[in-house]
Motif scaffolding. Structure first.
Motif, short mmCIF file in Angstrom:
data_model
loop_
_atom_site.label_atom_id
_atom_site.label_comp_id
_atom_site.label_asym_id
_atom_site.label_seq_id
_atom_site.Cartn_x
_atom_site.Cartn_y
_atom_site.Cartn_z
N UNK A 77 0.80 -1.24 0.00
CA UNK A 77 0.00 0.00 0.00
C UNK A 77 0.83 1.28 0.00
N UNK A 78 2.08 1.19 -0.44
CA UNK A 78 2.84 2.43 -0.67
C UNK A 78 2.24 3.11 -1.89
N UNK A 79 1.85 4.35 -1.76
CA UNK A 79 1.07 5.01 -2.79
C UNK A 79 1.94 5.59 -3.90
N UNK A 80 2.79 4.73 -4.46
CA UNK A 80 3.62 5.18 -5.58
C UNK A 80 2.82 5.01 -6.89
N UNK A 81 3.51 5.12 -8.02
CA UNK A 81 2.83 5.23 -9.30
C UNK A 81 1.97 4.01 -9.63
N UNK A 82 2.48 2.82 -9.42
CA UNK A 82 1.71 1.61 -9.75
C UNK A 82 0.50 1.47 -8.85
N UNK A 83 0.65 1.82 -7.57
CA UNK A 83 -0.50 1.77 -6.65
C UNK A 83 -1.59 2.72 -7.10
N UNK A 84 -1.20 3.91 -7.55
CA UNK A 84 -2.16 4.87 -8.07
C UNK A 84 -2.86 4.30 -9.30
N UNK A 85 -2.08 3.67 -10.18
CA UNK A 85 -2.66 3.08 -11.39
C UNK A 85 -3.66 1.98 -11.03
N UNK A 86 -3.34 1.17 -10.04
CA UNK A 86 -4.26 0.11 -9.63
C UNK A 86 -5.58 0.70 -9.13
N UNK A 87 -5.47 1.78 -8.37
CA UNK A 87 -6.67 2.43 -7.86
C UNK A 87 -7.50 3.05 -8.99
N UNK A 88 -6.82 3.73 -9.91
CA UNK A 88 -7.52 4.41 -11.00
C UNK A 88 -8.24 3.40 -11.90
#
Length: 227
Positions: free
Chosen positions: A169-180
């Motif tokens: 759950x580190x909110x780096x780029x891939x995590x943001x992409x997963x959420x989007x």
């Protein structure tokens, strides 16, 4: 077969992608800085005449290089939690990436140390240089200069590998992409955009390391040696 691409919905989330990209660069910067320190100390330890120090450094390097990064992240994340130590996902991710890149940096710098001819050291001793001067001017700095391209490539790979920290759950780029993509149901468009952002980040890092090399290695600049 019709492919209906809709990037407008994805571009609306650009602030989230920007925050993710900045966090990715922060992770890469922290791990690069601290990993370099660990790498230098580890390389010195690996070449130490004290067998215990050399063996400990060797165990560290081989343990890290022969286990997946994701497993290392989970070990740090759940290991600290089991000890009752609570840190943010960002701090754990930075620590895990630092430990990982430190091992690879150790081996790269050690190879640089081994490339310094013994005669060069003996010549420095003949000039009555102190041990510290010899190690800094004749061994360490020339060694790092020789392996600088390999080091920069490793640090760029580290930035790309930071994507796995999304698993904690580190909110780096891939995590943001997963959420989007889970919110917009536009997975293909989302990951196309993220892939392009990673390419840009890689090019930015390579350009930054190239400029840094021109500053800290003026001899290479004068000779026109590629970094």
């Amino acid at each position: 077969m019709n492919i209906n691409l809709d990037f407008a919905t994805i571009f609306e989330r650009w602030p989230a992608f920007l925050d993710g990209a900045l966090l990715t660069l922060q992770l890469a910067f922290i791990a690069t800085l601290l990993g370099t320190v660990i790498g230098v100390l580890g390389a010195i330890g690996r070449r130490s005449h004290h067998p215990i120090v050399s063996r400990i450094c060797g165990i560290y390097v081989e343990s890290i290089r022969n286990t997946p990064l994701l497993v290392q992240i989970f070990l740090v994340y759940f290991g600290l939690a089991s000890l009752g130590l609570k840190f943010s996902a960002f701090a754990v991710a930075a620590a895990a990436l630092t430990i990982n890149v430190g091992a690879y940096t150790t081996e790269i710098i050690r190879a640089g140390f081994d490339s310094i001819p013994r005669g060069q050291i003996e010549a420095a001793e003949g000039l009555a240089l102190s041990r510290a001067q010899i190690y800094w001017h004749v061994v360490m700095w020339p060694a790092i200069e020789k392996v600088y391209p390999s080091l920069t490539s490793q640090f760029v790979l580290l930035m790309l590998a930071s994507s796995v920290t999304s698993q904690i759950s580190a909110e780096e780029l891939t995590a943001v992409a997963n959420y989007v993509q889970s919110d917009t149901y536009r997975a293909f468009e989302t990951y196309i955009l993220v892939a392009l952002v990673y390419i840009v980040l890689s090019l930015v890092m390579r350009a930054g390391f190239w400029l840094l090399g021109l500053v800290i290695f003026p001899r290479r600049r004068r000779l026109g040696t590629p970094l």
